[in-house]
Design a protein around this motif. Structure first.
Motif, mmCIF file in Angstrom:
data_model
loop_
_atom_site.group_PDB
_atom_site.id
_atom_site.type_symbol
_atom_site.label_atom_id
_atom_site.label_comp_id
_atom_site.label_asym_id
_atom_site.label_seq_id
_atom_site.Cartn_x
_atom_site.Cartn_y
_atom_site.Cartn_z
ATOM 1 N N ASN A 8 0.784 -1.240 0.000
ATOM 2 C CA ASN A 8 0.000 0.000 0.000
ATOM 3 C C ASN A 8 0.812 1.284 0.000
ATOM 4 O O ASN A 8 0.287 2.350 -0.289
ATOM 5 N N ILE A 9 2.089 1.173 0.342
ATOM 6 C CA ILE A 9 2.905 2.389 0.439
ATOM 7 C C ILE A 9 3.311 2.901 -0.951
ATOM 8 O O ILE A 9 3.661 4.066 -1.139
ATOM 9 N N GLU A 10 3.194 2.033 -1.945
ATOM 10 C CA GLU A 10 3.605 2.377 -3.303
ATOM 11 C C GLU A 10 2.950 3.664 -3.802
ATOM 12 O O GLU A 10 1.726 3.799 -3.744
ATOM 13 N N ASN A 11 3.793 4.587 -4.265
ATOM 14 C CA ASN A 11 3.333 5.858 -4.849
ATOM 15 C C ASN A 11 2.600 6.785 -3.882
ATOM 16 O O ASN A 11 1.966 7.748 -4.322
ATOM 17 N N LYS A 12 2.674 6.535 -2.601
ATOM 18 C CA LYS A 12 2.018 7.438 -1.649
ATOM 19 C C LYS A 12 2.903 8.664 -1.400
ATOM 20 O O LYS A 12 4.126 8.597 -1.494
ATOM 21 N N SER A 13 2.246 9.777 -1.060
ATOM 22 C CA SER A 13 2.998 10.993 -0.729
ATOM 23 C C SER A 13 3.181 11.145 0.770
ATOM 24 O O SER A 13 4.121 11.789 1.234
ATOM 25 N N GLY A 14 2.247 10.574 1.515
ATOM 26 C CA GLY A 14 2.334 10.706 2.972
ATOM 27 C C GLY A 14 2.048 9.389 3.668
ATOM 28 O O GLY A 14 1.286 8.568 3.170
ATOM 29 N N LEU A 15 2.674 9.194 4.825
ATOM 30 C CA LEU A 15 2.434 7.990 5.622
ATOM 31 C C LEU A 15 2.142 8.381 7.068
ATOM 32 O O LEU A 15 2.906 9.112 7.694
ATOM 33 N N PHE A 16 0.998 7.910 7.557
ATOM 34 C CA PHE A 16 0.600 8.088 8.960
ATOM 35 C C PHE A 16 0.877 6.745 9.613
ATOM 36 O O PHE A 16 0.257 5.740 9.254
ATOM 37 N N CYS A 17 1.833 6.680 10.552
ATOM 38 C CA CYS A 17 2.187 5.376 11.109
ATOM 39 C C CYS A 17 2.221 5.377 12.630
ATOM 40 O O CYS A 17 2.063 6.414 13.273
#
Ligand code: 8YV
Length: 324
Positions: free
Chosen positions: A44-53
């Motif tokens: 799911n991280i592919e091509n994302k601009s932001g990550l909330f972890c």
């Protein structure tokens, strides 16, 4: 009009935080129960601009490679960031954010609760009262050490450590001592605490409360040698990270009464397997990492994390950027 940036959220979060993200981002999140499986995060991280972890999400080169060049910001809903490979993230020019300050009071409050629950044997007493152990009056039954006149040792005298010291002061300890990488002279003076070496802290403290971050320097600093330097009557409380403790050594120290008792809000691994020897010990209080678990606090942490992501994606300064 430009497409909204894509953000991945590794857990179900509160509506308030989600609404903030939804206003300017396209959000997808892990909707399963518990932490997002690694394979799912990689996909799911592919091509994302932001990550909330969260702290259970290990963010390393593999994840960053998979994300690709679009990833601009990683925001963790925690003050601790030992789960992030910060050097690797920094090298790639990805911004980072965390949630300091807003959880300080909640965590300090929990540390005090855990310290008292451990020293005054609250869970053991509750269990005895419910299961017939409460018999004829016996004056020395279920006794534990009091804080009045004691020496309290704080390891990690940052925001949380200082608040723990302030909250313990009204209980009337004789002395509050601390061990910290930097001096913290001004803060210590205001609180009335004295800086000592790690060895001195171990030898002199009746209560040891740990609130340092997990780094290569603090990793397993509480090991057999450290427990042996402590008083046999010492109470050890940890609300930081399980990794600062050599847990097998702690089990042995508790079993052999090298120290008196331990209160743990953090351990290795989390969750702790049900058959773990720590669960068999009466002189160990175990909490499922609830340090910051005040309703208001957790809501604020999620909202702050969402706001940081939005700000970073709009090229605005973040509220609490993590600078390493
Ligand atoms: C957790 C914590 O983040 O902030 C930290 O470093 O350990 C906790 O506050 C909390 O469980 C939220 O995920």
């Amino acid at each position: 009009k430009m497409a909204k940036p894509a953000v991945y959220v590794t857990r179900e979060i509160n509506k308030e935080a989600l609404d903030i993200l939804n206003q300017s981002c396209t959000v997808s999140s892990w909707a399963g129960s518990g932490p997002v499986p690694r394979a799912e995060l990689l996909k799911n991280i592919e091509n994302k601009s932001g990550l909330f972890c969260l702290l259970s999400d290990k963010i390393d080169s593999e994840i960053l490679n998979k994300a690709g060049p679009n990833l601009k910001v990683i925001a963790t809903m925690s003050v601790g960031y030992d789960h992030l490979d910060v050097q690797e993230i920094k090298k790639r020019g990805i911004k980072m954010a965390y949630t300091p300050d807003i959880l300080t009071d909640a965590t300090a409050e929990l540390a005090v609760a855990l310290l008292l629950a451990t020293s005054r044997r609250l869970l053991e007493s509750n269990e005895e009262a419910r299961t017939g152990g409460w018999q004829a009056w016996s004056p020395f039954w279920m006794c534990g050490p009091g804080l009045k006149g004691s020496t309290v040792g704080i390891v990690g005298f940052g925001r949380i450590g200082q608040e723990i010291a302030k909250r313990l002061k009204p209980f009337g300890p004789k002395k509050i001592i601390y061990y910290n990488r930097s001096e913290k002279r001004q803060e210590a003076q205001e609180i009335g605490a004295t800086k000592v070496s790690f060895e001195e802290l171990l030898a002199e403290s009746d209560f040891i409360s740990v609130s340092c971050s997990l780094t290569p320097e603090t990793k397993e600093m509480f090991n057999e040698a450290a427990f042996k330097k402590m008083k046999k009557t010492a109470i050890f409380v940890n609300t930081s990270r399980g990794g600062v403790v050599d847990q097998d050594d702690l089990v042995r120290a508790l079993e052999s009464k090298t120290i008196w008792a331990a209160g743990l809000d953090v351990m290795t691994p989390e969750p702790l397997p049900l058959d773990h020897p720590l669960f068999k010990l009466k002189n160990c209080v175990i909490l499922p990492h609830i340090g910051s678990a005040c309703i208001e606090t957790r809501n604020e942490m999620a909202v702050l994390t969402a706001k940081n992501i939005v700000q970073a994606l709009e090229d605005e300064p973040m509220i609490t950027e993590l600078v390493v």
